[in-house]
Design a protein around this motif. Structure first.
Motif, PDB file in Angstrom:
ATOM      1  N   MET A   1       0.840  -1.179   0.000  1.00 41.31           N
ATOM      2  CA  MET A   1       0.000   0.000   0.000  1.00 41.31           C
ATOM      3  C   MET A   1       0.882   1.238   0.000  1.00 41.31           C
ATOM      4  N   GLU A   2       0.513   2.197  -0.833  1.00 46.87           N
ATOM      5  CA  GLU A   2       1.299   3.407  -0.987  1.00 46.87           C
ATOM      6  C   GLU A   2       0.903   4.434   0.072  1.00 46.87           C
ATOM      7  N   ALA A   3       1.884   5.164   0.616  1.00 40.78           N
ATOM      8  CA  ALA A   3       1.615   6.175   1.641  1.00 40.78           C
ATOM      9  C   ALA A   3       0.962   7.398   0.991  1.00 40.78           C
ATOM     10  N   ALA A   4       0.050   7.992   1.710  1.00 34.93           N
ATOM     11  CA  ALA A   4      -0.630   9.197   1.221  1.00 34.93           C
ATOM     12  C   ALA A   4       0.364  10.364   1.218  1.00 34.93           C
ATOM     13  N   PRO A   5       0.267  11.227   0.211  1.00 35.04           N
ATOM     14  CA  PRO A   5       1.184  12.377   0.183  1.00 35.04           C
ATOM     15  C   PRO A   5       0.877  13.332   1.344  1.00 35.04           C
ATOM     16  N   ALA A   6       1.920  13.962   1.830  1.00 33.66           N
ATOM     17  CA  ALA A   6       1.760  14.898   2.949  1.00 33.66           C
ATOM     18  C   ALA A   6       1.186  16.215   2.432  1.00 33.66           C
ATOM     19  N   ALA A   7       0.341  16.832   3.237  1.00 32.24           N
ATOM     20  CA  ALA A   7      -0.247  18.127   2.866  1.00 32.24           C
ATOM     21  C   ALA A   7       0.777  19.231   3.117  1.00 32.24           C
ATOM     22  N   LEU A   8       0.771  20.208   2.227  1.00 35.43           N
ATOM     23  CA  LEU A   8       1.679  21.342   2.339  1.00 35.43           C
ATOM     24  C   LEU A   8       0.883  22.613   2.613  1.00 35.43           C
ATOM     25  N   CYS A   9       1.526  23.569   3.239  1.00 31.55           N
ATOM     26  CA  CYS A   9       0.915  24.862   3.519  1.00 31.55           C
ATOM     27  C   CYS A   9       0.812  25.647   2.211  1.00 31.55           C
ATOM     28  N   PRO A  10      -0.361  26.235   1.895  1.00 30.65           N
ATOM     29  CA  PRO A  10      -0.493  27.003   0.659  1.00 30.65           C
ATOM     30  C   PRO A  10       0.407  28.243   0.605  1.00 30.65           C
ATOM     31  N   ARG A  11       0.676  28.862   1.727  1.00 35.28           N
ATOM     32  CA  ARG A  11       1.532  30.063   1.760  1.00 35.28           C
ATOM     33  C   ARG A  11       3.014  29.727   1.811  1.00 35.28           C
ATOM     34  N   HIS A  12       3.334  28.573   2.342  1.00 36.72           N
ATOM     35  CA  HIS A  12       4.726  28.125   2.458  1.00 36.72           C
ATOM     36  C   HIS A  12       4.816  26.715   1.867  1.00 36.72           C
ATOM     37  N   VAL A  30       2.755  25.813  11.004  1.00 33.33           N
ATOM     38  CA  VAL A  30       2.909  26.434  12.319  1.00 33.33           C
ATOM     39  C   VAL A  30       3.019  27.952  12.205  1.00 33.33           C
ATOM     40  N   LEU A  31       3.654  28.448  11.146  1.00 32.33           N
ATOM     41  CA  LEU A  31       3.838  29.882  10.976  1.00 32.33           C
ATOM     42  C   LEU A  31       2.528  30.603  10.673  1.00 32.33           C
ATOM     43  N   CYS A  32       1.639  29.955   9.953  1.00 30.93           N
ATOM     44  CA  CYS A  32       0.391  30.606   9.514  1.00 30.93           C
ATOM     45  C   CYS A  32      -0.743  30.484  10.522  1.00 30.93           C
ATOM     46  N   ARG A  33      -0.805  29.416  11.227  1.00 35.03           N
ATOM     47  CA  ARG A  33      -1.945  29.132  12.089  1.00 35.03           C
ATOM     48  C   ARG A  33      -1.905  29.969  13.358  1.00 35.03           C
ATOM     49  N   LYS A  34      -2.983  30.705  13.618  1.00 35.91           N
ATOM     50  CA  LYS A  34      -3.129  31.499  14.840  1.00 35.91           C
ATOM     51  C   LYS A  34      -4.326  30.957  15.615  1.00 35.91           C
ATOM     52  N   TRP A  35      -4.209  30.980  16.903  1.00 38.39           N
ATOM     53  CA  TRP A  35      -5.252  30.396  17.748  1.00 38.39           C
ATOM     54  C   TRP A  35      -6.187  31.462  18.286  1.00 38.39           C
ATOM     55  N   ALA A  38      -9.884  27.832  21.264  1.00 43.71           N
ATOM     56  CA  ALA A  38      -9.520  26.468  20.900  1.00 43.71           C
ATOM     57  C   ALA A  38      -9.474  26.269  19.394  1.00 43.71           C
ATOM     58  N   HIS A  39      -9.638  27.339  18.619  1.00 41.54           N
ATOM     59  CA  HIS A  39      -9.729  27.231  17.172  1.00 41.54           C
ATOM     60  C   HIS A  39      -8.481  27.799  16.504  1.00 41.54           C
ATOM     61  N   GLY A  40      -7.868  26.986  15.637  1.00 41.70           N
ATOM     62  CA  GLY A  40      -6.733  27.437  14.849  1.00 41.70           C
ATOM     63  C   GLY A  40      -7.232  27.969  13.518  1.00 41.70           C
ATOM     64  N   LEU A  41      -6.868  29.193  13.182  1.00 43.70           N
ATOM     65  CA  LEU A  41      -7.363  29.837  11.970  1.00 43.70           C
ATOM     66  C   LEU A  41      -6.248  30.094  10.972  1.00 43.70           C
ATOM     67  N   CYS A  42      -6.584  29.976   9.682  1.00 42.26           N
ATOM     68  CA  CYS A  42      -5.647  30.313   8.613  1.00 42.26           C
ATOM     69  C   CYS A  42      -5.601  31.843   8.477  1.00 42.26           C
ATOM     70  N   PRO A  43      -4.621  32.390   7.772  1.00 45.13           N
ATOM     71  CA  PRO A  43      -4.527  33.852   7.629  1.00 45.13           C
ATOM     72  C   PRO A  43      -5.770  34.491   7.015  1.00 45.13           C
ATOM     73  N   ALA A  44      -6.399  33.834   6.043  1.00 44.71           N
ATOM     74  CA  ALA A  44      -7.594  34.411   5.411  1.00 44.71           C
ATOM     75  C   ALA A  44      -8.739  34.525   6.421  1.00 44.71           C
ATOM     76  N   CYS A  45      -8.941  33.517   7.240  1.00 45.19           N
ATOM     77  CA  CYS A  45     -10.012  33.572   8.241  1.00 45.19           C
ATOM     78  C   CYS A  45      -9.673  34.539   9.372  1.00 45.19           C
ATOM     79  N   GLN A  46      -8.389  34.715   9.657  1.00 47.92           N
ATOM     80  CA  GLN A  46      -7.989  35.722  10.636  1.00 47.92           C
ATOM     81  C   GLN A  46      -8.362  37.104  10.134  1.00 47.92           C
ATOM     82  N   ASP A  47      -8.085  37.379   8.866  1.00 47.61           N
ATOM     83  CA  ASP A  47      -8.436  38.676   8.271  1.00 47.61           C
ATOM     84  C   ASP A  47      -9.940  38.871   8.237  1.00 47.61           C
TER      85      ASP A  47
END
Length: 127
Positions: A1-12, A30-35, A38-47
């Protein structure tokens, strides 16, 4: 069975994602996610949280808390509405821009609760 590709950050794109935005599901590093609570938000949702108008409930809670200075009972309603709005913001179902009005309404509402208690206590002592 082949391993699933790892997800990458769209900004980095050179950085592996460490999670997803709890609002829109976008992968974030880690650089983009702000808390927010209890919710971690991407930069677009932060804006989006900064530019959205507060909900009607947030503003109504502030109105009730302010009117409470004319009679303490509406201030208690402001307390309840403010707490409900803070709970909704924490759950991610209300705009984060309503946090300040809701906090003010909740705190002023507690003032009205204390004043009502003291008024009842004073009335009881006079009986």
């Amino acid at each position: 069975m082949e391993a699933a590709p790892a997800a990458l950050c769209p900004r980095h794109p050179e950085t592996l994602a460490e999670g997803t935005c709890t609002r829109c599901g976008t992968f974030t590093c880690v650089l983009c996610r702000k808390w927010l609570g209890a919710h971690g938000l991407c930069p677009a949702c932060q804006d989006l949280g900064r530019t959205e108008k507060p909900s009607g409930r947030a503003m109504l809670s502030l109105v009730f808390a302010t009117v409470g200075f004319c009679g303490f009972a509406p201030g208690v309603v402001g307390l309840v509405l403010g707490q409900q709005e803070l709970n909704a913001i924490e759950a991610g179902t209300a705009p984060a821009s309503g946090r300040d009005p809701a906090l003010i309404a909740r705190n002023v509402g507690w003032f009205h609760v204390v004043m009502l208690f003291l008024a009842f206590l004073g009335l009881y002592n006079h009986l």
